[in-house]
Scaffold this motif. Structure first.
Motif, PDB file in Angstrom:
ATOM      1  N   UNK A 197       1.028  -1.146  -0.057  1.00  7.94           N
ATOM      2  CA  UNK A 197      -0.046   0.165   0.116  1.00  7.94           C
ATOM      3  C   UNK A 197       0.839   1.235   0.118  1.00  7.94           C
ATOM      4  N   UNK A 198       1.224   1.441  -1.294  1.00  7.42           N
ATOM      5  CA  UNK A 198       2.061   2.823  -1.368  1.00  7.42           C
ATOM      6  C   UNK A 198       1.282   3.837  -1.924  1.00  7.42           C
ATOM      7  N   UNK A 199       1.955   5.122  -2.177  1.00  5.12           N
ATOM      8  CA  UNK A 199       1.207   6.271  -2.730  1.00  5.12           C
ATOM      9  C   UNK A 199       0.662   5.711  -4.145  1.00  5.12           C
ATOM     10  N   UNK A 200       1.420   4.992  -4.981  1.00 11.91           N
ATOM     11  CA  UNK A 200       1.218   4.697  -6.272  1.00 11.91           C
ATOM     12  C   UNK A 200       0.126   3.790  -6.386  1.00 11.91           C
ATOM     13  N   UNK A 201      -0.095   2.846  -5.418  1.00 12.44           N
ATOM     14  CA  UNK A 201      -1.270   1.892  -5.113  1.00 12.44           C
ATOM     15  C   UNK A 201      -2.455   2.679  -4.829  1.00 12.44           C
ATOM     16  N   UNK A 251      -1.274  -1.629   6.372  1.00 19.39           N
ATOM     17  CA  UNK A 251      -2.084  -2.536   6.053  1.00 19.39           C
ATOM     18  C   UNK A 251      -2.041  -2.888   4.397  1.00 19.39           C
ATOM     19  N   UNK A 252      -3.097  -3.333   3.722  1.00 15.47           N
ATOM     20  CA  UNK A 252      -2.949  -3.773   2.135  1.00 15.47           C
ATOM     21  C   UNK A 252      -4.174  -3.635   1.554  1.00 15.47           C
ATOM     22  N   UNK A 269      -8.938  -3.866   5.526  1.00 12.28           N
ATOM     23  CA  UNK A 269      -8.058  -2.579   6.230  1.00 12.28           C
ATOM     24  C   UNK A 269      -7.761  -1.591   5.146  1.00 12.28           C
ATOM     25  N   UNK A 270      -7.307  -1.840   4.129  1.00 13.69           N
ATOM     26  CA  UNK A 270      -6.665  -1.254   3.127  1.00 13.69           C
ATOM     27  C   UNK A 270      -7.617  -0.111   2.533  1.00 13.69           C
ATOM     28  N   UNK A 271      -8.711  -0.450   1.873  1.00  5.39           N
ATOM     29  CA  UNK A 271      -9.722   0.389   1.529  1.00  5.39           C
ATOM     30  C   UNK A 271     -10.360   1.234   2.740  1.00  5.39           C
ATOM     31  N   UNK A 298     -14.842  -6.814  12.755  1.00  6.50           N
ATOM     32  CA  UNK A 298     -16.097  -6.662  12.028  1.00  6.50           C
ATOM     33  C   UNK A 298     -15.713  -7.802  10.786  1.00  6.50           C
ATOM     34  N   UNK A 299     -16.011  -7.339   9.490  1.00  7.21           N
ATOM     35  CA  UNK A 299     -15.809  -8.352   8.240  1.00  7.21           C
ATOM     36  C   UNK A 299     -15.971  -7.600   7.138  1.00  7.21           C
ATOM     37  N   UNK A 300     -15.165  -8.251   6.077  1.00  6.26           N
ATOM     38  CA  UNK A 300     -14.893  -7.508   4.887  1.00  6.26           C
ATOM     39  C   UNK A 300     -16.557  -7.575   4.314  1.00  6.26           C
ATOM     40  N   UNK A 301     -17.495  -8.178   4.532  1.00  9.29           N
ATOM     41  CA  UNK A 301     -18.638  -8.514   3.791  1.00  9.29           C
ATOM     42  C   UNK A 301     -19.622  -7.224   4.572  1.00  9.29           C
ATOM     43  N   UNK A 302     -19.228  -6.762   5.940  1.00  9.31           N
ATOM     44  CA  UNK A 302     -19.809  -5.559   6.648  1.00  9.31           C
ATOM     45  C   UNK A 302     -19.207  -4.325   6.383  1.00  9.31           C
TER      46      UNK A 302
END
Length: 591
Positions: free
Chosen positions: A141-145, A301-302, A307-309, A402-406
């Motif tokens: 998770x860089x600036x470019x990412x 994170x990634x 957690x990335x988004x 929590x969860x990805x789907x939440x």
């Protein structure tokens, strides 16, 4: 609460602390009112306003229909100046540092600079892809990412998030099930002063078109295969096109991001995020972590993990600055970046804190600018939490689960209520749940107990479909009816303690949590079964340490009849190699 409590709660309102429980209950029972208030706090620009906040009239839509009729582009919302947050083009959008450059000033990117670079990438994407195409990102998770992530959504494409730790087979599997047309990656990953190949793993995993970004400098350290291209050549496709870009506006429930969660059948669940999901995670960060405009928020994170988004949208929709460290979060360099970037909100996973503490990596550093700490991903160690809080003059640590789907945490700490290390204060704002006994009956809300959690189904931001499985079967089948609606399954076993705190005790299914990454025992057993020809069968289980803290992986092995006695340590190393090569090098076999 001070602004809205008296008019919403009437005479029962006293003050934010003593009336918090009443206000939370109000947010569950009156979601339309609550979410209308929260929208004013975030930088959300609708091109067409929603007809209503929630339409729950169609009972076949178990989670209801949210923001029907609304049209927007959530990436554009992240990139606009916003007067109520005092956010201008000159505001700091991102601060970052490359590993190994700890004696240099931190790098800074203004909102205008970020918007310009995102538009350049979006213009280049338009020369290669059709609207709606799915484009993967598999890199740190860089600036470019982050720029690529926002550009894909701004241009009306769909991000496919793949964690940069996965083995080639798992990369290929996710590309296939998500139907991704292309993938952005890096030539190498820089961690702890070492270079680890990434592009070669992507090449081995997929034949899809790959755009390769250099980990350092402007030149690639690898030669792209035929059909692939360098970052420099990709950006050159935007030359001659307008420097401006018209965002692609879509309905609130349009797909923007595909993420993955561990599937109990061995294939990952393909989870679609809509434009509603960013609003949910930004709102929860605002409500529970008190993330404010001008805060500097860092959470290693990634983009392959939820957690990335969450981190991107929480920062930009709240007017905060996103802090990124291009390197390993396990070293002294990361801890010094926390100081130098003047981080005010710091998130982590317990395994990271354990490393910082073991190496005494914060010695001599000033972490007193930190106002709020947060943790998620795995069970906390209370002693480690006490050590972490002490680095910041005893600031609170908000536990999140929590969860990805939440698209958020259903259970969290709350800054207006007392904290207890390693425990959760209660449900997140607008979230309702009950704890079920073994017969599926809810325990009374004030009773200390332990059982499977059942979420109230009208949960803003939660999925209403899966892309490779039956959503109703996964999340609703077999769940009891409560107050006229079927509860939503999440799969956690939770304990409500005396005093009303909550502790997550594990999973009701065969999913385990290893280093903050949820994975299924089926996935681990699949690779371990082939680790030695003398094996008949394996079983993967997770063990909770007696003193609390992260789960540990144990493999039980049954040998074939007549096979020679096997050396347990040799078998352990074979399992470790098989898991690292075929699944994820971050998973460690403890027993």
């Amino acid at each position: 609460m001070e602004e809205n409590g008296p008019k919403l709660l009437g005479a029962s309102y006293k003050d934010p602390i003593s009336s918090f429980g009443l206000f939370h209950e109000f947010s569950v029972q009156n979601q339309e009112v609550y979410w209308k208030l929260v929208l004013k706090e975030l930088s959300i620009k609708f091109v067409r306003e929603p007809k209503t906040i929630l339409d729950a009239s169609d009972k076949s839509m178990k989670g209801g229909s949210w923001f029907p009729g609304a049209v927007l582009n959530i990436a554009e919302c992240c990139l606009l100046p916003w007067p109520s947050q005092n956010r201008t083009d000159d505001s700091m959008a991102i601060v970052w540092r490359d590993e190994g450059f700890g004696d240099y000033p931190v790098n800074r990117m203004s909102l205008k600079e970020l918007r310009t670079q995102v538009m350049t990438v979006a213009n280049a994407l338009d020369t290669m892809f059709r609207k709606g195409d799915r484009i993967a990102i598999d890199m740190p998770m860089t600036c470019n990412a982050v720029i690529v992530y926002l550009a894909i959504i701004l241009g009306g494409f769909v991000v496919v998030g793949i964690a940069d730790s996965f083995a080639p087979q798992e990369i290929g599997n996710r590309m296939r099930v998500a139907k991704a047309k292309a993938i952005f990656t890096q030539d190498f990953i820089i961690r702890g002063g070492k270079k680890f190949p990434l592009y070669s793993r992507v090449m081995e995993g997929t034949s899809a078109k790959t755009i390769v970004i250099p980990a350092t400098g402007d030149s690639l350290g690898v030669t792209p295969r035929n059909g692939d291209m360098s970052w420099k050549d990709f950006l050159s496709r935007a030359a001659g096109r307008s420097s401006m870009y018209s965002p692609v506006y879509q309905s609130a429930d349009a797909l923007i991001n595909i993420l993955f969660s561990s599937g109990t059948t061995g294939e990952p669940k393909v989870i679609p995020w809509t434009q509603l999901c960013p609003i949910r995670c930004a709102a929860d960060t605002w409500a529970h972590l008190d993330l404010r405009p001008k805060d500097v928020d860092l959470w290693p994170t990634n983009l392959g993990w939820v957690m990335g988004p969450i981190q991107i949208f929480s920062c930009f929709l709240n007017g905060a600055t996103l802090a990124l460290y291009h390197g390993s979060p396990l070293g002294r360099g990361f801890c010094k970046f926390v100081q130098d970037a003047r981080v005010s909100v710091l998130g982590s996973v317990p395994s990271l804190v354990k490393s910082w503490k073991a190496g005494n990596l914060t010695k001599g550093l000033d972490w007193t600018k930190i106002r709020v700490l947060a943790t998620t991903g795995e069970a906390s160690d209370i002693d480690d939490n006490l050590w972490l809080s002490s680095r910041t003059c005893y600031k609170p640590i908000v536990e999140c689960c929590g969860g990805t789907e939440l698209a958020s945490s259903y259970i969290q700490g709350r800054l207006l209520q007392p904290q207890a290390f390693g425990a959760f204060s209660g449900p997140s704002m607008s979230t309702g749940f009950v704890i079920l006994d073994e017969q599926g009956n809810p325990y009374p809300d004030d009773l200390p107990c332990s059982g499977e959690v059942g979420l109230f189904p009208l949960y803003f931001g939660a999925t209403n479909r899966l892309l490779n499985a039956d959503h109703d079967k996964v999340y609703f089948d077999g769940m009891p009816i409560y107050r006229g609606r079927q509860l939503r399954r999440h799969g956690d076993i939770i304990q409500r303690t005396v005093g009303g705190y909550y502790i997550v005790q594990g999973r009701a299914d065969d999913t385990m949590n290893l280093g903050g990454i949820k994975t299924s025992s089926v996935e681990i057993e699949r690779v371990c079964n082939g680790a030695d020809e003398g094996l008949l069968e394996t079983a993967a289980v997770s063990i909770k340490p007696s003193g609390g803290g992260p789960e540990q992986l144990a493999i039980l092995a049954v040998l074939k009849d007549g096979s020679t006695t096997c050396d347990a340590n040799l078998l352990k190393s074979k399992f470790q190699r098989a898991i690292q090569k075929n699944l994820n090098p971050l998973f460690k076999v403890s027993y």
